[in-house]
Design an enzyme around this catalytic site. Structure first.
Site, PDB file in Angstrom:
ATOM      1  N   ARG A 194      -7.929 -33.878 -22.600  1.00  0.00           N
ATOM      2  CA  ARG A 194      -7.067 -35.047 -22.833  1.00  0.00           C
ATOM      3  C   ARG A 194      -7.101 -35.477 -24.300  1.00  0.00           C
ATOM      4  NH1 ARG A 194      -6.044 -33.748 -18.337  1.00  0.00           N
ATOM      5  NH2 ARG A 194      -5.511 -35.101 -16.584  1.00  0.00           N
ATOM      6  N   SER A 198      -3.987 -41.441 -14.201  1.00  0.00           N
ATOM      7  CA  SER A 198      -5.404 -41.770 -14.426  1.00  0.00           C
ATOM      8  C   SER A 198      -5.512 -42.770 -15.568  1.00  0.00           C
ATOM      9  CB  SER A 198      -6.189 -40.528 -14.819  1.00  0.00           C
ATOM     10  OG  SER A 198      -6.102 -39.552 -13.812  1.00  0.00           O
ATOM     11  N   GLU A 251      -7.839 -43.446 -20.798  1.00  0.00           N
ATOM     12  CA  GLU A 251      -7.058 -42.260 -21.101  1.00  0.00           C
ATOM     13  C   GLU A 251      -5.695 -42.716 -21.623  1.00  0.00           C
ATOM     14  OE1 GLU A 251      -4.236 -40.333 -19.294  1.00  0.00           O
ATOM     15  OE2 GLU A 251      -5.442 -38.857 -18.218  1.00  0.00           O
TER      16      GLU A 251
HETATM   17  N1  EPU Z   1     -12.746 -39.139  -6.229  1.00  0.00           N
HETATM   18  C1  EPU Z   1     -13.300 -40.109  -5.418  1.00  0.00           C
HETATM   19  N2  EPU Z   1     -12.597 -41.256  -5.206  1.00  0.00           N
HETATM   20  C2  EPU Z   1     -11.384 -41.480  -5.723  1.00  0.00           C
HETATM   21  C3  EPU Z   1     -10.802 -40.492  -6.534  1.00  0.00           C
HETATM   22  C4  EPU Z   1     -11.509 -39.324  -6.790  1.00  0.00           C
HETATM   23  O1  EPU Z   1     -14.397 -39.966  -4.931  1.00  0.00           O
HETATM   24  O2  EPU Z   1     -10.828 -42.546  -5.453  1.00  0.00           O
HETATM   25  C5  EPU Z   1     -13.489 -37.907  -6.507  1.00  0.00           C
HETATM   26  C6  EPU Z   1     -13.408 -36.874  -5.422  1.00  0.00           C
HETATM   27  O3  EPU Z   1     -14.722 -36.397  -5.220  1.00  0.00           O
HETATM   28  C7  EPU Z   1     -12.594 -35.747  -5.987  1.00  0.00           C
HETATM   29  C8  EPU Z   1     -12.841 -35.911  -7.464  1.00  0.00           C
HETATM   30  O4  EPU Z   1     -13.052 -37.313  -7.678  1.00  0.00           O
HETATM   31  O5  EPU Z   1     -13.042 -34.525  -5.529  1.00  0.00           O
HETATM   32  C9  EPU Z   1     -11.657 -35.469  -8.316  1.00  0.00           C
HETATM   33  O6  EPU Z   1     -10.488 -36.177  -7.882  1.00  0.00           O
HETATM   34  P1  EPU Z   1      -9.026 -35.619  -8.158  1.00  0.00           P
HETATM   35  O7  EPU Z   1      -8.924 -34.190  -7.718  1.00  0.00           O
HETATM   36  O8  EPU Z   1      -8.040 -36.585  -7.622  1.00  0.00           O
HETATM   37  O9  EPU Z   1      -8.941 -35.582  -9.743  1.00  0.00           O
HETATM   38  P2  EPU Z   1      -9.392 -36.633 -10.867  1.00  0.00           P
HETATM   39  O10 EPU Z   1     -10.556 -36.056 -11.589  1.00  0.00           O
HETATM   40  O11 EPU Z   1      -9.527 -38.010 -10.322  1.00  0.00           O
HETATM   41  C10 EPU Z   1      -7.958 -35.428 -12.702  1.00  0.00           C
HETATM   42  C11 EPU Z   1      -6.970 -35.811 -13.743  1.00  0.00           C
HETATM   43  C12 EPU Z   1      -5.596 -36.044 -13.116  1.00  0.00           C
HETATM   44  C13 EPU Z   1      -5.168 -34.754 -12.449  1.00  0.00           C
HETATM   45  C14 EPU Z   1      -6.212 -34.377 -11.395  1.00  0.00           C
HETATM   46  C15 EPU Z   1      -5.938 -33.037 -10.753  1.00  0.00           C
HETATM   47  C16 EPU Z   1      -8.211 -36.951 -15.504  1.00  0.00           C
HETATM   48  C17 EPU Z   1      -8.523 -38.249 -16.156  1.00  0.00           C
HETATM   49  N3  EPU Z   1      -7.408 -37.007 -14.450  1.00  0.00           N
HETATM   50  O12 EPU Z   1      -8.111 -36.552 -11.834  1.00  0.00           O
HETATM   51  O13 EPU Z   1      -4.682 -36.330 -14.151  1.00  0.00           O
HETATM   52  O14 EPU Z   1      -3.902 -34.886 -11.814  1.00  0.00           O
HETATM   53  O15 EPU Z   1      -7.526 -34.271 -12.025  1.00  0.00           O
HETATM   54  O16 EPU Z   1      -6.214 -32.021 -11.670  1.00  0.00           O
HETATM   55  O17 EPU Z   1      -8.697 -35.905 -15.938  1.00  0.00           O
HETATM   56  C18 EPU Z   1      -3.640 -38.093 -15.384  1.00  0.00           C
HETATM   57  O18 EPU Z   1      -4.151 -37.605 -16.392  1.00  0.00           O
HETATM   58  O19 EPU Z   1      -2.913 -39.112 -15.451  1.00  0.00           O
HETATM   59  C19 EPU Z   1      -3.884 -37.470 -14.094  1.00  0.00           C
HETATM   60  C20 EPU Z   1      -3.380 -37.962 -12.953  1.00  0.00           C
END
Ligand code: EPU
Length: 342
Positions: A167, A241, A337
């Protein structure tokens, strides 16, 4: 010299930011060409105004009115060159990112299908090196062109010069406010391998009984996953995010793990682990919380939402409370972010 564009005054930015907060810009121009961009910056300089470029407004939070000039990047167009299976596509900065993804998927050009449904513009994509479901922009990036404000010249930036990170890029750091991205060139392929390394994606495809997914299957799956978890900005204001996933030391991670055995973590180097901010925020008790119209999304705790009339300051106030509570419980600093303006 007369300008090609009209300079609007006291413009409501509600429809120009996906968080849907009401803020006003003292001046606003829509720039449809490089010349417009140059002249808009010139106008700001002469009038002693601060200025900023706005793309799709999907990664920005206006905490207050913007006392300056908003320049909307409205440069449009695509140029395609094919060589065997390789496709180079040069896309102007004002084009919509998801429309570009759909266009490539329809033509069978692989590489950005995992980045389906990300709101925002093409010109903004390199700034934060957009990423999702195992792919980042840098994986398909060839080069970009940007207007250098000081010289008025359009300069080509190679991948190395962009210094992409998680990012992150040089456009968020040393070159912030110094250049405007006018076009981005991507290297795609008609024979690319799909990337299904992200667990949520491979699980989804397995459940749908798709063993050999096509580019279109991957795009459809990503769209379905996103729609199931992330609010549609047209219905509920949000900027995806809100925070970055923090990177902590292995030592810190092990310490936390002894208390929270279910804490997820992804090694990024021998000494560092990335932990999901969404997990931390949920564990700190914020998921689904609401203060007035500012809230934490009920299905994804990393997404802050505007249920209607929340102000930028109210959203920011909620964000800082979350930061404090995650710091207190886990000793982890959450960094936004989203670009915080004002
Ligand atoms: N999780 C929770 N609770 C929540 C949300 C997430 O426990 O409410 C945990 C879960 O264990 C899950 C892990 O977090 O396995 C990862 O969650 P998720 O796959 O939804 O991905 P993220 O890390 O929350 C990142 C990016 C997203 C992108 C997704 C999928 C960042 C800051 N965000 O989110 O990007 O779509 O991975 O690759 O890196 C964005 O940048 O605006 C965005 C949406």
């Amino acid at each position: 010299m007369p300008y090609n564009f009209s300079i609007q005054k006291n413009v409501d930015l509600t429809r120009f930011n996906t968080m849907g907060v009401q803020a006003r810009a003292s001046f606003f121009v829509e720039a449809g060409s490089v010349q417009d961009l140059t002249q808009a910056v010139e106008f700001a300089r002469k009038s002693n105004l601060r200025w900023m470029v706005l793309g799709g407004g999907s990664n920005v939070l206006f905490r207050s009115d913007f006392d300056g000039l908003i320049i909307q990047n409205a440069l449009m167009g695509k140029e395609i060159s094919e060589q065997g299976d390789n496709i180079q596509i040069k896309v102007s900065g004002g084009e919509n990112w998801h429309a570009l993804v759909l266009h490539c998927v329809e033509n069978g050009w692989g590489g950005i299908e995992n980045l389906s449904l990300i709101p925002g513009s093409v010109g903004a994509a390199p700034i934060q090196n957009i990423g999702a479901y195992g792919v980042e922009l840098q994986d398909v990036f060839a080069e970009l062109e940007a207007l250098t404000i000081e010289t008025g010249e359009v300069q080509v930036f190679s991948k190395e010069q962009c210094r992409f990170g998680y990012r992150d890029s040089i456009f968020k750091k040393g070159l912030k406010g110094k250049v405007i991205i006018t076009s981005v060139t991507l290297a795609l392929s008609k024979s690319s391998q799909v990337n299904t390394s992200y667990k949520a994606l491979s699980d989804h495809l397995t459940r749908a009984n798709i063993a050999q997914p096509s580019i279109k299957d991957v795009s459809d799956a990503v769209i379905e996953i996103r729609q199931s978890k992330l609010p549609d900005p047209k219905e509920i204001g949000n900027t995806g995010s809100f925070f970055k996933n923090p990177v902590i030391s292995v030592y810190h991670f092990d310490q936390l793990k002894s208390e929270y055995s279910e804490l997820p973590g992804y090694p990024v180097s021998e000494r560092q682990v990335k932990v999901p901010a969404g997990w931390l925020i949920e564990k700190a008790g914020w998921k689904g919380k609401r203060e007035g119209d500012a809230g934490v999304h009920e299905k994804q705790a990393l997404v802050l939402v505007n249920y209607g009339k929340a102000t930028g300051e109210e959203i920011w106030n909620l964000a800082t409370q979350i930061q404090r509570s995650v710091k207190k419980q886990f000793d982890i600093d959450l960094t936004p972010e989203v670009n915080i303006i004002g």
